[in-house]
Design a protein around this motif. Structure first.
Motif, PDB file in Angstrom:
ATOM      1  N   LYS A  82       0.826  -1.195   0.000  1.00 24.60           N
ATOM      2  CA  LYS A  82       0.000   0.000   0.000  1.00 24.60           C
ATOM      3  C   LYS A  82       0.866   1.253   0.000  1.00 24.60           C
ATOM      4  CE  LYS A  82      -4.034  -2.088   2.231  1.00 24.60           C
ATOM      5  NZ  LYS A  82      -4.866  -2.138   3.433  1.00 24.60           N
ATOM      6  N   LYS A 108      -4.985  -4.090 -11.400  1.00 26.71           N
ATOM      7  CA  LYS A 108      -6.149  -3.208 -11.195  1.00 26.71           C
ATOM      8  C   LYS A 108      -7.413  -3.876 -11.741  1.00 26.71           C
ATOM      9  CE  LYS A 108      -3.220   0.910 -11.556  1.00 26.71           C
ATOM     10  NZ  LYS A 108      -2.989   2.211 -12.254  1.00 26.71           N
ATOM     11  N   ASP A 109      -7.577  -5.132 -11.373  1.00 21.43           N
ATOM     12  CA  ASP A 109      -8.646  -5.964 -11.947  1.00 21.43           C
ATOM     13  C   ASP A 109      -9.289  -6.776 -10.829  1.00 21.43           C
ATOM     14  OD1 ASP A 109     -10.253  -7.315 -13.792  1.00 21.43           O
ATOM     15  OD2 ASP A 109      -8.711  -8.797 -14.240  1.00 21.43           O
ATOM     16  N   THR A 110      -9.956  -6.096  -9.922  1.00 24.24           N
ATOM     17  CA  THR A 110     -10.504  -6.738  -8.729  1.00 24.24           C
ATOM     18  C   THR A 110     -11.439  -7.893  -9.047  1.00 24.24           C
ATOM     19  OG1 THR A 110     -10.368  -4.609  -7.567  1.00 24.24           O
ATOM     20  CG2 THR A 110     -11.732  -6.323  -6.563  1.00 24.24           C
ATOM     21  N   VAL A 125       0.776  -2.423 -17.444  1.00 25.65           N
ATOM     22  CA  VAL A 125       0.532  -2.871 -16.069  1.00 25.65           C
ATOM     23  C   VAL A 125       1.658  -2.374 -15.161  1.00 25.65           C
ATOM     24  CG1 VAL A 125       0.368  -4.882 -14.568  1.00 25.65           C
ATOM     25  CG2 VAL A 125      -0.729  -4.912 -16.820  1.00 25.65           C
ATOM     26  N   ASN A 139       0.441  -5.030 -10.677  1.00 23.83           N
ATOM     27  CA  ASN A 139      -0.846  -4.501 -10.221  1.00 23.83           C
ATOM     28  C   ASN A 139      -1.807  -4.443 -11.401  1.00 23.83           C
ATOM     29  OD1 ASN A 139      -2.959  -3.242  -8.983  1.00 23.83           O
ATOM     30  ND2 ASN A 139      -1.902  -1.323  -8.566  1.00 23.83           N
ATOM     31  N   ASP A 171      -5.811  -3.700 -22.913  1.00 21.69           N
ATOM     32  CA  ASP A 171      -5.849  -2.456 -22.177  1.00 21.69           C
ATOM     33  C   ASP A 171      -4.722  -1.545 -22.652  1.00 21.69           C
ATOM     34  OD1 ASP A 171      -7.096  -0.981 -19.860  1.00 21.69           O
ATOM     35  OD2 ASP A 171      -5.005  -1.004 -19.214  1.00 21.69           O
ATOM     36  N   ASP A 224      -6.492  -8.710  -8.338  1.00 22.31           N
ATOM     37  CA  ASP A 224      -5.899  -7.498  -8.895  1.00 22.31           C
ATOM     38  C   ASP A 224      -4.373  -7.514  -8.863  1.00 22.31           C
ATOM     39  OD1 ASP A 224      -6.071  -7.430  -6.096  1.00 22.31           O
ATOM     40  OD2 ASP A 224      -6.016  -5.234  -6.036  1.00 22.31           O
ATOM     41  N   TRP A 277       6.366   1.581  -7.958  1.00 22.49           N
ATOM     42  CA  TRP A 277       5.653   1.127  -9.142  1.00 22.49           C
ATOM     43  C   TRP A 277       6.239   1.776 -10.385  1.00 22.49           C
ATOM     44  CZ3 TRP A 277       3.016  -3.003  -8.444  1.00 22.49           C
ATOM     45  CH2 TRP A 277       2.245  -3.215  -7.298  1.00 22.49           C
ATOM     46  N   THR A 322       6.269   1.282 -15.060  1.00 23.71           N
ATOM     47  CA  THR A 322       5.549   0.664 -16.170  1.00 23.71           C
ATOM     48  C   THR A 322       6.468  -0.077 -17.128  1.00 23.71           C
ATOM     49  OG1 THR A 322       5.609   2.806 -17.312  1.00 23.71           O
ATOM     50  CG2 THR A 322       3.597   2.249 -16.100  1.00 23.71           C
ATOM     51  N   ARG A 332      -6.071 -12.488  -4.301  1.00 20.48           N
ATOM     52  CA  ARG A 332      -6.412 -11.177  -4.818  1.00 20.48           C
ATOM     53  C   ARG A 332      -6.261 -11.212  -6.332  1.00 20.48           C
ATOM     54  NH1 ARG A 332      -4.238  -6.009  -1.582  1.00 20.48           N
ATOM     55  NH2 ARG A 332      -5.083  -5.140  -3.518  1.00 20.48           N
ATOM     56  N   MET A 357       1.967   1.921  -3.477  1.00 19.29           N
ATOM     57  CA  MET A 357       0.903   2.322  -4.388  1.00 19.29           C
ATOM     58  C   MET A 357       0.752   3.834  -4.440  1.00 19.29           C
ATOM     59  SD  MET A 357      -2.135  -0.446  -3.777  1.00 19.29           S
ATOM     60  CE  MET A 357      -2.059  -2.084  -4.487  1.00 19.29           C
TER      61      MET A 357
END
Length: 251
Positions: free
Chosen positions: A8, A171-173, A120, A169, A116, A80, A136, A138, A78, A11
């Motif tokens: 976290k 981002k795909d819950t 990611v 990550n 997308d 995501d 993070w 890319t 998880r 992030m």
């Protein structure tokens, strides 16, 4: 292996590595579609086991290979997040002539695919110290991390990534996306020169079960062919055997 508090923290910080060029949709669909039958949300580790899902995957091509492992938090997965391990790299990666970026995509039963347009985000994680080494970013480029690798005692990317893994990550819950594209880019032109695609865990370990969506419709052929055991679908292996084979890809 997991450190959600540290995750976290990372992030919230700015990207460390320069972003790769945006890519466009790779199929006839101009907007995101949903195929929850491919992954979907799994409430617990025991549920994934009872449904005979593949927790890990492995994909390889010319001078490039990556393993994937589902991310656990407590007794749950998880969707995501996913762990990645680079097991083979381009020959020019160590010179900085190429870099790597990751992309998520999906396919519907009618064969339409959607990639997308945003790479990611990924962060490097030390599997020994259980700490993140980067924020993070890319893309992954050796010249950006070689000094850090040398300080850890590694002069080559292969040895470094034997210890250091990657957290992606998605981002795909809801687990809407089906697959991960790993692309190699020329550092001078920023053009893709190599790529491999692999199914994102969790998915049915038995390729025959994966071939059919929960609705009873046939799954998109492009996804079926990405299944790690697609060529073994008529060999007579049991679902339990397929699940065990997928477990061998874990790290």
């Amino acid at each position: 292996m997991n450190s959600i508090t540290t995750l976290k923290k990372y992030m919230m910080v700015t990207l460390l590595v320069a972003g790769a060029a945006l890519m466009t949709a790779c199929g006839s669909s101009g907007a995101q579609s949903t195929d929850l039958a491919s992954r979907g949300v799994i409430s617990s580790v025991s549920e994934a086991d009872s449904k005979a899902l593949a927790v890990c995957n492995s994909t390889s091509g010319s001078n490039l290979a990556v393993r994937q492992m589902a991310y656990t938090e407590g007794n749950s997965y998880r969707m995501d997040l996913v762990w990645l391990k680079l097991t083979a790299l381009p020959t020019d990666f160590s010179s900085g002539s190429s870099y790597i970026a990751f992309w998520k995509w999906l396919a519907n039963s009618n064969g339409s695919t959607y990639l997308d347009s945003s790479a990611v985000p990924v962060a490097l994680y030390d599997s020994q110290t259980k700490k993140f080494l980067t924020n993070w970013g890319t893309s992954i480029k050796w010249t950006d991390i070689s000094a850090m690798a040398l300080s850890m005692g590694y002069s080559s990317p292969t040895s470094f990534f034997g210890r250091v893994i990657i957290l992606a990550n998605l981002k795909d819950t809801n687990g809407d996306y089906d697959a991960l594209k790993v692309s190699v880019y020329n550092s001078s032109t920023n053009k893709s020169v190599n790529e491999i695609n692999g199914l994102l865990p969790l998915f049915a370990a038995n390729p025959n079960a994966y071939a059919v969506e929960s609705s009873g419709a046939a799954r998109a052929g492009v996804l079926q062919q990405l299944h790690p055991f697609f060529t073994y679908r008529s060999t007579g292996y049991t679902t339990s055997q397929f699940q065990g084979m997928a477990q061998n890809y874990c790290f």
